[in-house]
Scaffold this motif. Structure first.
Motif, PDB file in Angstrom:
ATOM      1  N   ASP A 499       0.819  -1.212   0.000  1.00  0.00           N
ATOM      2  CA  ASP A 499       0.000   0.000   0.000  1.00  0.00           C
ATOM      3  C   ASP A 499       0.853   1.263   0.000  1.00  0.00           C
ATOM      4  OD1 ASP A 499      -2.351  -1.485   0.071  1.00  0.00           O
ATOM      5  OD2 ASP A 499      -2.430  -1.506   2.253  1.00  0.00           O
ATOM      6  N   THR A 500       2.042   1.190   0.573  1.00  0.00           N
ATOM      7  CA  THR A 500       2.920   2.366   0.602  1.00  0.00           C
ATOM      8  C   THR A 500       3.773   2.472  -0.662  1.00  0.00           C
ATOM      9  OG1 THR A 500       4.823   1.277   1.637  1.00  0.00           O
ATOM     10  CG2 THR A 500       3.089   2.085   3.104  1.00  0.00           C
ATOM     11  N   VAL A 501       3.739   1.425  -1.504  1.00  0.00           N
ATOM     12  CA  VAL A 501       4.576   1.369  -2.700  1.00  0.00           C
ATOM     13  C   VAL A 501       3.797   1.689  -3.965  1.00  0.00           C
ATOM     14  CG1 VAL A 501       6.084  -0.119  -4.082  1.00  0.00           C
ATOM     15  CG2 VAL A 501       6.086  -0.324  -1.587  1.00  0.00           C
ATOM     16  N   THR A 502       2.561   1.216  -4.020  1.00  0.00           N
ATOM     17  CA  THR A 502       1.798   1.348  -5.261  1.00  0.00           C
ATOM     18  C   THR A 502       1.634   2.809  -5.680  1.00  0.00           C
ATOM     19  OG1 THR A 502      -0.248   0.792  -6.417  1.00  0.00           O
ATOM     20  CG2 THR A 502      -0.437   1.317  -4.080  1.00  0.00           C
ATOM     21  N   GLN A 503       1.789   3.048  -6.984  1.00  0.00           N
ATOM     22  CA  GLN A 503       1.559   4.378  -7.556  1.00  0.00           C
ATOM     23  C   GLN A 503       0.386   4.375  -8.520  1.00  0.00           C
ATOM     24  OE1 GLN A 503       5.825   4.848  -8.694  1.00  0.00           O
ATOM     25  NE2 GLN A 503       5.718   6.764  -7.548  1.00  0.00           N
ATOM     26  N   ASP A 504      -0.456   3.367  -8.364  1.00  0.00           N
ATOM     27  CA  ASP A 504      -1.656   3.260  -9.186  1.00  0.00           C
ATOM     28  C   ASP A 504      -2.791   4.019  -8.499  1.00  0.00           C
ATOM     29  OD1 ASP A 504      -3.876   2.594 -10.652  1.00  0.00           O
ATOM     30  OD2 ASP A 504      -3.523   0.433 -10.617  1.00  0.00           O
ATOM     31  N   PRO A 505      -3.273   5.126  -9.087  1.00  0.00           N
ATOM     32  CA  PRO A 505      -4.345   5.903  -8.449  1.00  0.00           C
ATOM     33  C   PRO A 505      -5.616   5.111  -8.218  1.00  0.00           C
ATOM     34  CG  PRO A 505      -3.324   7.146 -10.224  1.00  0.00           C
ATOM     35  CD  PRO A 505      -2.808   5.742 -10.339  1.00  0.00           C
ATOM     36  N   LYS A 506      -5.775   3.984  -8.918  1.00  0.00           N
ATOM     37  CA  LYS A 506      -6.973   3.172  -8.735  1.00  0.00           C
ATOM     38  C   LYS A 506      -6.894   2.295  -7.487  1.00  0.00           C
ATOM     39  CE  LYS A 506      -7.884   2.940 -13.715  1.00  0.00           C
ATOM     40  NZ  LYS A 506      -8.000   2.043 -14.904  1.00  0.00           N
ATOM     41  N   GLU A 507      -5.707   2.146  -6.945  1.00  0.00           N
ATOM     42  CA  GLU A 507      -5.535   1.331  -5.749  1.00  0.00           C
ATOM     43  C   GLU A 507      -5.946   2.120  -4.508  1.00  0.00           C
ATOM     44  OE1 GLU A 507      -3.551  -2.062  -5.043  1.00  0.00           O
ATOM     45  OE2 GLU A 507      -5.050  -2.130  -6.635  1.00  0.00           O
ATOM     46  N   PHE A 510      -3.209   3.925  -2.535  1.00  0.00           N
ATOM     47  CA  PHE A 510      -2.617   5.143  -3.090  1.00  0.00           C
ATOM     48  C   PHE A 510      -3.314   6.392  -2.564  1.00  0.00           C
ATOM     49  CE2 PHE A 510      -2.226   8.515  -6.253  1.00  0.00           C
ATOM     50  CZ  PHE A 510      -0.842   8.567  -6.397  1.00  0.00           C
ATOM     51  N   VAL A 511      -4.618   6.296  -2.319  1.00  0.00           N
ATOM     52  CA  VAL A 511      -5.387   7.450  -1.837  1.00  0.00           C
ATOM     53  C   VAL A 511      -4.772   8.004  -0.554  1.00  0.00           C
ATOM     54  CG1 VAL A 511      -7.639   8.206  -0.975  1.00  0.00           C
ATOM     55  CG2 VAL A 511      -7.498   6.597  -2.904  1.00  0.00           C
ATOM     56  N   TYR A 512      -4.324   7.106   0.326  1.00  0.00           N
ATOM     57  CA  TYR A 512      -3.789   7.526   1.619  1.00  0.00           C
ATOM     58  C   TYR A 512      -2.279   7.752   1.583  1.00  0.00           C
ATOM     59  CZ  TYR A 512      -8.312   5.767   3.151  1.00  0.00           C
ATOM     60  OH  TYR A 512      -9.656   5.548   3.291  1.00  0.00           O
ATOM     61  N   TYR A 513      -1.558   6.857   0.900  1.00  0.00           N
ATOM     62  CA  TYR A 513      -0.098   6.847   1.020  1.00  0.00           C
ATOM     63  C   TYR A 513       0.617   7.527  -0.142  1.00  0.00           C
ATOM     64  CZ  TYR A 513      -1.379   3.363   4.498  1.00  0.00           C
ATOM     65  OH  TYR A 513      -1.943   2.722   5.559  1.00  0.00           O
ATOM     66  N   GLN A 514      -0.075   7.729  -1.247  1.00  0.00           N
ATOM     67  CA  GLN A 514       0.511   8.425  -2.391  1.00  0.00           C
ATOM     68  C   GLN A 514       1.811   7.758  -2.870  1.00  0.00           C
ATOM     69  OE1 GLN A 514      -1.121  11.461  -3.745  1.00  0.00           O
ATOM     70  NE2 GLN A 514      -2.660  10.394  -2.529  1.00  0.00           N
ATOM     71  N   GLY A 515       1.930   6.450  -2.645  1.00  0.00           N
ATOM     72  CA  GLY A 515       3.123   5.735  -3.072  1.00  0.00           C
ATOM     73  C   GLY A 515       4.403   6.332  -2.513  1.00  0.00           C
ATOM     74  N   PHE A 516       4.384   6.782  -1.236  1.00  0.00           N
ATOM     75  CA  PHE A 516       5.527   7.548  -0.739  1.00  0.00           C
ATOM     76  C   PHE A 516       6.801   6.723  -0.633  1.00  0.00           C
ATOM     77  CE2 PHE A 516       4.118   5.762   3.209  1.00  0.00           C
ATOM     78  CZ  PHE A 516       5.000   6.043   4.233  1.00  0.00           C
ATOM     79  N   ALA A 517       6.692   5.404  -0.412  1.00  0.00           N
ATOM     80  CA  ALA A 517       7.903   4.577  -0.409  1.00  0.00           C
ATOM     81  C   ALA A 517       8.538   4.556  -1.795  1.00  0.00           C
ATOM     82  CB  ALA A 517       7.570   3.160   0.048  1.00  0.00           C
ATOM     83  N   ALA A 518       7.704   4.491  -2.846  1.00  0.00           N
ATOM     84  CA  ALA A 518       8.221   4.514  -4.218  1.00  0.00           C
ATOM     85  C   ALA A 518       8.728   5.905  -4.586  1.00  0.00           C
ATOM     86  CB  ALA A 518       7.129   4.065  -5.182  1.00  0.00           C
ATOM     87  N   LEU A 520      10.060   8.162  -2.654  1.00  0.00           N
ATOM     88  CA  LEU A 520      11.365   8.389  -2.028  1.00  0.00           C
ATOM     89  C   LEU A 520      12.446   7.539  -2.687  1.00  0.00           C
ATOM     90  CD1 LEU A 520      10.158   8.590   1.677  1.00  0.00           C
ATOM     91  CD2 LEU A 520      11.263  10.432   0.398  1.00  0.00           C
ATOM     92  N   ALA A 521      12.081   6.338  -3.111  1.00  0.00           N
ATOM     93  CA  ALA A 521      13.053   5.511  -3.838  1.00  0.00           C
ATOM     94  C   ALA A 521      13.398   6.142  -5.184  1.00  0.00           C
ATOM     95  CB  ALA A 521      12.505   4.103  -4.023  1.00  0.00           C
ATOM     96  N   ASP A 522      12.412   6.760  -5.844  1.00  0.00           N
ATOM     97  CA  ASP A 522      12.687   7.468  -7.096  1.00  0.00           C
ATOM     98  C   ASP A 522      13.678   8.611  -6.877  1.00  0.00           C
ATOM     99  OD1 ASP A 522      11.076   5.885  -8.689  1.00  0.00           O
ATOM    100  OD2 ASP A 522       9.323   7.196  -8.551  1.00  0.00           O
ATOM    101  N   LEU A 523      13.634   9.213  -5.670  1.00  0.00           N
ATOM    102  CA  LEU A 523      14.565  10.297  -5.343  1.00  0.00           C
ATOM    103  C   LEU A 523      15.955   9.781  -4.969  1.00  0.00           C
ATOM    104  CD1 LEU A 523      12.222  12.601  -3.220  1.00  0.00           C
ATOM    105  CD2 LEU A 523      12.993  12.980  -5.568  1.00  0.00           C
ATOM    106  N   GLY A 524      16.082   8.459  -4.867  1.00  0.00           N
ATOM    107  CA  GLY A 524      17.381   7.871  -4.588  1.00  0.00           C
ATOM    108  C   GLY A 524      17.559   7.314  -3.190  1.00  0.00           C
ATOM    109  N   TYR A 525      16.534   7.451  -2.322  1.00  0.00           N
ATOM    110  CA  TYR A 525      16.622   6.865  -0.991  1.00  0.00           C
ATOM    111  C   TYR A 525      16.383   5.356  -1.060  1.00  0.00           C
ATOM    112  CZ  TYR A 525      16.343  11.532   1.107  1.00  0.00           C
ATOM    113  OH  TYR A 525      16.589  12.831   1.478  1.00  0.00           O
ATOM    114  N   ILE A 526      17.050   4.626  -0.191  1.00  0.00           N
ATOM    115  CA  ILE A 526      16.635   3.250   0.074  1.00  0.00           C
ATOM    116  C   ILE A 526      15.384   3.348   0.944  1.00  0.00           C
ATOM    117  CG2 ILE A 526      17.278   1.057   1.155  1.00  0.00           C
ATOM    118  CD1 ILE A 526      20.246   2.087   0.819  1.00  0.00           C
ATOM    119  N   THR A 527      14.353   2.606   0.611  1.00  0.00           N
ATOM    120  CA  THR A 527      13.160   2.617   1.454  1.00  0.00           C
ATOM    121  C   THR A 527      12.804   1.188   1.845  1.00  0.00           C
ATOM    122  OG1 THR A 527      11.593   2.559  -0.394  1.00  0.00           O
ATOM    123  CG2 THR A 527      12.263   4.733   0.404  1.00  0.00           C
ATOM    124  N   TYR A 528      12.194   1.090   2.996  1.00  0.00           N
ATOM    125  CA  TYR A 528      11.749  -0.219   3.482  1.00  0.00           C
ATOM    126  C   TYR A 528      10.328  -0.066   3.988  1.00  0.00           C
ATOM    127  CZ  TYR A 528      11.571  -4.713   5.812  1.00  0.00           C
ATOM    128  OH  TYR A 528      11.215  -5.985   6.170  1.00  0.00           O
TER     129      TYR A 528
END
Length: 723
Positions: A499-507, A510-518, A520-528
């Motif tokens: 739920d914290t990874v998905t960037q699919d607006p239909k999921e 995504f409504v709550y988490y906005q894919g924030f783990a993904a 931040l990973a796109d910005l170059g952070y390691i995320t868990y």
């Protein structure tokens, strides 16, 4: 991997090659879907708790069998009574004793400020200076004093009897007519708010019995029927003045305690007290009868806010075995108790009444006293509201005490010691698991290839049957020898790592988490993205019921899982172990307050969508958003009101950076509550000389990750993802 399938489409992911583990780890070969993995985590914790209950039971039996007779036993019993008072929350001083009698046998006596006991008297009125034969009879919770069959049986044998009113299992007064009514029982309504404040409904009612004994100015003689057995037994165990106890139904081992009504939940009680041990503290003649006392009337609650739970009538064999255990302790010099399967009343009344009054099972010789339904209803309302108002008054008292104990010392030479004490106080409310951990035995498998990162599913061992599990997102542009910061991205209630990874607006996630783990990973952070076991509706909430009597809670396990997880992350060759940050939403925000406060490897913490005036959020009967009005019956933490609100937890995170993310439209709190509590945090960081390490971002949005000021906070305090 049903929940992750949209990721493959959205990321235009590279077709997966054969599954591979993260270098240096074993291959995780199980391909359970996330939902099944979550269910396995909850089930595993339940298995561990079941074994721990058995272990504590065995330890308790051995510990109680050790003291010898005489002074050694007396000292041990005194210590156990102190422990019992803590478990019951009966430290509150009682008011000066005063007993009032009125027409119709009605009685009223003082208990605490603003709290009275009420009841009804049967039989001859005892003389002020001679109360031999006077007996306090605690009825079943759904028996009125006028209906109590045990009281009428005893009155027929010549006893002077007083029967107190108990909070019943109806739900008519469980709520606030001006805010919202609930389907919780009246007992659960008082239990919820009192548990957070280090009090219990059982403790309140034990105090009512002891206050009545004070007013009678004699030794305690007590009997209990059905649900009233739990109260009568604890009153007798707590008072060295007890000279007689009769228990009619309800005495037993209570091994399935998590299935019983939640108002019986006592934090840490299982370590020292089963019914056999409580009976041992009574010492003097203890009479237990099976089958005559009516089983407690606890119908399963309707769907809604109420916690599940029904009273379980112990079997005849269980009653006998528990009494044999009580008698087996070496100190016991009283062998004149009796386990009676039918008429214990005959046994205790023979030397006291002089004559027997024969009676049939359906024709008790002393008729019920008459009282109008309107009077009984108003009396029950008074009983509920008096305890409610008393508990509500504890909230500002506790805040003043925290101000004195903690805030007066922030930034002074006393602070290091005060902080250490505060940490132990928080542990006391959460419960600390044994320190021994299994080797992490990391198993991983690659599950996703996104353009900028690769995702691995990770499983780590924590304790037997207890594991940690989540998704690790590793940027693809890591250079040999480079070490980057990690952001642990925590989901909320009923969530999963994906739920914290998905960037699919239909999921939904995504409504709550906005894919924030993904993101931040796109910005170059390691995320868990770890999984926390607050998923499965009642299945995980029952874990709290299993854990509390063992002196533990759900967060005991979550903290242990994060301890193991951060140790594993810190050991990865591409992770900077000094730059592991935490960022959680909702229940993940609860985690952001508790876990970094007690796990030092976290370099900072961001609490999103949860920071609150937490004690009032749990205890208030004036605000609809309070957990008093919701189905989260597991939310209440033992004595937290006196130990630590959210601002105090933040001071355990300090001097590490701490941030709050708050949407104006987020219904989990109010801006006023959040601002009030956060002002203390800001003041505390200022006193510590690091005001720049804390901030709050207000945004015009709902319960969600905003990811604006928080991302900048991460960049500032964890450093940029790439050096």
């Amino acid at each position: 991997m049903k929940r992750l399938f949209p990721l493959l489409v959205l990321f235009v992911a590279v077709s997966l090659r054969a599954e591979e583990p993260l270098p240096g780890t074993a291959l995780l070969d199980s391909q359970l879907p996330p939902e099944a993995r979550s269910d396995a985590m909850v089930a595993g914790i339940g298995k561990w708790l079941h074994r721990e209950a058995d272990r504590q039971t065995a330890d308790r039996h051995q510990r109680w069998a050790t003291p010898a007779r005489g002074d050694e036993w007396d000292k041990f019993a005194a210590e156990m009574r102190k422990e019992l008072a803590i478990v019951l929350g009966t430290e509150t001083n009682r008011a000066a004793p005063l007993l009032e009698r009125s027409e119709g046998g009605r009685v009223r006596w003082t208990v605490f400020e603003g709290v009275y006991g009420e009841g009804v008297a049967y039989g001859p009125e005892p003389k002020v200076d001679d109360v031999i034969g006077a007996l306090i009879v605690v009825p079943d919770t759904n028996e009125t004093p006028e209906e109590c069959l045990l009281a009428r049986r005893l009155a027929a044998q010549g006893f002077s009897v007083i029967v107190p009113v108990l909070i019943d299992r109806g739900s008519e007064f469980a709520g606030n007519e001006a805010v919202k009514m609930t389907n919780e029982s009246n007992r659960e309504w008082i239990y919820r708010q009192s548990f957070e404040m280090g009090r219990t409904l059982l403790g309140y009612e034990v105090q009512k019995v002891l206050a009545l004994a004070d007013a009678l100015k004699g030794d305690l003689q007590v009997a209990g029927s059905g649900d009233g057995v739990a109260i009568a037994l604890r009153a007798a165990a707590l008072s060295p003045r007890c000279k007689l106890a009769l228990l009619s139904g309800g005495f037993g081992a209570h091994r399935a305690y998590e299935q019983e009504p939640i108002d019986r939940n006592l934090f840490g009680a299982w370590k020292d007290f089963g019914d056999a041990e409580l009976g041992a503290l009574v010492g003097l003649p203890l009479y237990v009868e099976y089958g005559r006392g009516a089983p407690p009337k606890t119908p399963a609650p309707l769907p809604g806010q109420a916690a599940p739970g029904v009273a379980i009538q112990p079997s005849r064999t269980e009653v006998q075995n528990e009494m044999l255990r009580r008698d087996g302790y070496g100190w016991n010099k009283y062998n004149d108790h009796t386990v009676v399967l039918e008429n214990a009343v005959d046994k205790i009344s023979e030397p006291m009444a002089g004559v027997k009054v024969p009676w049939g099972p359906n024709e008790p010789p002393v008729p019920a006293r008459l009282v109008s339904p309107e009077f009984a209803r108003e009396r029950q309302r008074r009983a509920v509201r008096e305890l409610e108002q008393f508990t509500q008054r504890l909230v500002p008292q506790a805040e003043r005490q925290r101000n004195s104990d903690i805030w007066a010392k922030v930034g002074t030479p006393e602070w290091p010691v005060t902080r250490a004490v505060l940490k132990e106080r928080l542990w006391a409310s959460i419960g600390k698991l044994p320190a021994d951990r299994l080797p992490s035995n990391a198993r991983t498998r690659r599950i996703l290839d996104a353009p900028k990162w690769t995702a691995y599913e990770v499983m780590l061992d924590v304790m037997p049957d207890v594991f940690a599990w989540g998704y690790l997102l590793v940027p693809k542009d890591l250079q040999p020898g480079e070490r980057r910061p990690v952001v642990v991205c925590q989901h909320g209630l009923e969530g999963l790592p994906g739920d914290t990874v998905t960037q699919d607006p239909k999921e939904k996630g995504f409504v709550y988490y906005q894919g924030f783990a993904a993101q931040l990973a796109d910005l170059g952070y390691i995320t868990y993205a770890p999984h926390n076991p607050y998923r499965g509706h009642d299945s995980f909430r029952v874990l709290q019921r299993q854990a509390n009597p063992l002196g533990l809670s759900l967060f005991s396990f979550i903290i242990a899982q994060h301890d193991v997880t951060t140790a594993w992350l810190a050991g990865l060759p591409f992770v900077d172990p000094k730059r592991i940050g935490f960022y959680g939403l909702s229940y993940g925000g609860k985690t952001a307050m508790r876990v970094p406060a007690l796990v030092d490897r976290y370099a900072l913490s961001i609490c999103s969508g949860d920071f609150n005036e937490w004690i009032r959020k749990n205890v208030s009967v004036e605000e609809r958003i309070s957990y008093m009005f919701t189905g989260e019956y597991e939310m209440f933490e033992w004595n937290l009101g006196w130990n630590a609100n959210y601002a105090e937890m933040a001071m355990l995170i300090a001097p590490r950076p701490f941030m709050v993310e708050r949407g104006h439209k987020d219904g989990v709190g109010t801006d006023e509550w959040v601002g009030y509590e956060y002002a203390k945090v800001q003041r505390g960081y200022l006193r510590l000389g690091v005001p720049e390490r804390t901030t709050i971002e207000w945004f015009d949005g709902p319960h969600m990750i905003n990811g604006k000021g928080t991302f900048e906070f991460l960049r500032r305090h964890l450093g940029p993802a790439q050096r």
